[in-house]
Structure formats: C-alpha cells, structure tokens
Design a protein around this motif. Structure first.
Motif, mmCIF file in Angstrom:
data_model
loop_
_atom_site.group_PDB
_atom_site.id
_atom_site.type_symbol
_atom_site.label_atom_id
_atom_site.label_comp_id
_atom_site.label_asym_id
_atom_site.label_seq_id
_atom_site.Cartn_x
_atom_site.Cartn_y
_atom_site.Cartn_z
ATOM 1 N N ASP A 105 -14.288 58.223 10.299
ATOM 2 C CA ASP A 105 -13.411 57.050 10.317
ATOM 3 C C ASP A 105 -12.541 57.035 9.055
ATOM 4 N N GLU B 198 -9.909 59.792 9.266
ATOM 5 C CA GLU B 198 -8.862 59.468 10.247
ATOM 6 C C GLU B 198 -7.840 58.498 9.671
ATOM 7 N N LYS B 199 -8.308 57.595 8.808
ATOM 8 C CA LYS B 199 -7.429 56.572 8.242
ATOM 9 C C LYS B 199 -6.794 57.001 6.926
ATOM 10 N N THR C 32 -14.647 48.372 8.128
ATOM 11 C CA THR C 32 -15.837 49.123 7.730
ATOM 12 C C THR C 32 -17.066 48.218 7.709
#
Length: 284
Positions: free
Chosen positions: A60, A63-64, A263
């Motif tokens: 995650d 990806e960001k 998150t």
C-alpha cells in the motif's frame, strides 16, 4: 520561386526537429517515475513482520509513494542502533524509554505514536508453575520458585527490554533460574517456538502470538491485562542533518503514511477476519 522552396524546406526541417525533440522528451518523461524510484530502509521490530502487518502495509505504501520499501526486521534495540549509525532511514519500534534517548541525542526526529497492543505471558496449557490469572509479579515468582523453564528473547529487543523491566520490578534476578532461564537470541516467532518445544513460559506481544498460535496449539495465554504490559509502537525519522545518507523525504513520507487515516483504518481492521479481534489498536 527558389526562395519560396527554400523557406518551405526550412519549415519542414524545423518541424521534424521539434517533433523529434518532443518524442525524446516524452520518452524521458515516461521513464522518470521508474528511474527516480529510490530505496527506503525501514528498521523495525520483528513483531510487525511476524504478525503479518507489514505484508499488508508495504504494498500500500509503495503504491502511494515512489519508493521501494526495504524492511529490516530485527529487535528494537538493533533497529535503534541502526538509527544511531545512519544505517536506516526510518524506524518503527516499541521501546519508549530507549526511543526517547534516541530523540534526545539528535539521531531521530519526528517521533509519532502509531498504535498499541499488549504483552502477555504464555506457557503450556498444563501450567506447571500455576500462574494462570495471577499478576505479573506473582507469576514470575511462581515460575522462579517452581524452576519452570522461561525462554527470553535475549536480543535487546523491545520485548526483551520489557521482560527485564518486569523481572526488575518483581525484584527477581532471572539468572537465578539457572539453566531453566533460556536466552534464545532470536525474534519473537522463533522464541515462541522454542518455548513451546520446551514446555516453558515466555513474554510475547499479543499480535505475534495470535499470528503463530496455529503452530503451537498447546500454548495458552496465562497472564494478561496488567497495566505494566502495555506495548506502544512509535515511528520516527532518522535525522538527515546528522546522517547525510538518510533518505529524508522518503522517511517523512513513511511517517505521514503510518499516521494517515487510510492506514489507521487498515491497522484497526488487521487480524479481525482471521483471529476474531484486531492485533493492534489506535489511540483515538
């Protein structure tokens, strides 16, 4: 006529040159996101790895953000030492007193509280030292007097630091257990396995125990809920003004990622489907 032809020819050549430059620029721009992707080194405690949380958060984050997250899972003590040597960019650890020392020395900055769970005392279901339901002090006393095996991380990790703190609070020198006090010198998952094999007791964070429970069906939670067993995790940047090789922007991005609402939603739901309860909790 010759002059007109000359002008036309020059215009064609200029267009071709500009088009060529444009294509080249476009191709370079297409490459930039990949070529600019850099490594970001996270030094962390083994519990965040062994529990499986980082397996969810790593993709995650990548990806960001435009970083390759390189995770080094060691004990909190080793992770903090990596910070003092500038060998990591960002730290995710759980030994508040030692962390404060790192910030005070100037080796770490931007320390942020992330999540918590708790430590627990686990041991064989037969419970030969009869510690089930006792306070931590009473449990350690019983383990000592019964000469039951106690397996320590023995690796200067956050869990090891907490264990030594509990022994000290109980006014018991764990070395007095002699051969039944076993120092594993390994991560939490391996230490739990050793304790299970030797029918001994150990201190563990709840998240790792629940994640490993299927591998040790005869090991149970025997002492829990004591205020002294609270386990708090912080994230912090290694100070780039003190360690010039630190990826400061990446470290800042990871701190922001760990404290972002998206998150937090992942953290508070992590473990619910598999274990029926979250493995980590938020402070709000």
């Amino acid at each position: 006529m010759k002059f007109k032809h000359l002008i036309s020819l020059l215009l064609v050549l200029m267009f071709a040159f500009v088009t060529g430059c444009s294509d080249s620029t476009t191709k370079e721009a297409d490459k930039d996101p990949e070529t600019e992707k850099t490594d970001l080194i996270l030094a962390t405690t083994t519990s965040t790895q062994d529990s499986g949380l980082l397996d969810v958060l790593k993709p995650d984050f990548e990806e960001k953000n435009n970083y390759n997250l390189k995770i080094i899972a060691v004990g909190t003590g080793q992770a903090l030492e990596m910070g003092t040597r500038g060998e990591a960019d960002v730290l995710l650890v759980h030994a508040p007193a030692a962390e404060e020392e790192l910030v005070k020395s100037g080796d770490a900055i931007n320390r942020q509280k992330v999540m918590y769970n708790d430590f627990i005392l686990v041991g064989p279901a037969e419970d030969p030292a009869k510690i089930k339901g006792l306070s931590v002090d009473e449990a350690l006393t019983n383990i000592t007097e019964s000469k039951a095996s106690f397996v320590s991380r023995g690796d200067d990790s956050g869990t090891h630091k907490k264990e030594l703190e509990l022994w000290k609070k109980s006014s018991i020198d764990p070395k007095s257990l002699g051969e039944t006090y076993i120092e594993a010198g390994q991560g939490m998952g391996a230490t739990l396995k050793i304790a299970s094999e030797k029918m001994g007791y150990t201190l563990t964070d709840r998240a790792t125990f629940l994640a490993q429970k299927k591998n040790m069906p005869d090991t149970e939670i025997l002492v829990e809920g004591d205020e002294s067993l609270l386990n708090i995790y912080h994230v912090m940047q290694v100070n780039d003004e003190r360690h010039e090789k630190v990826n400061a922007e990446g470290a800042k991005a990871f701190v922001e990622f760990m404290t972002a609402e998206d998150t937090k939603n992942i953290i508070k739901e992590f473990g619910v489907d598999e274990y029926g309860e979250p493995l980590f909790f938020l402070f709000e």
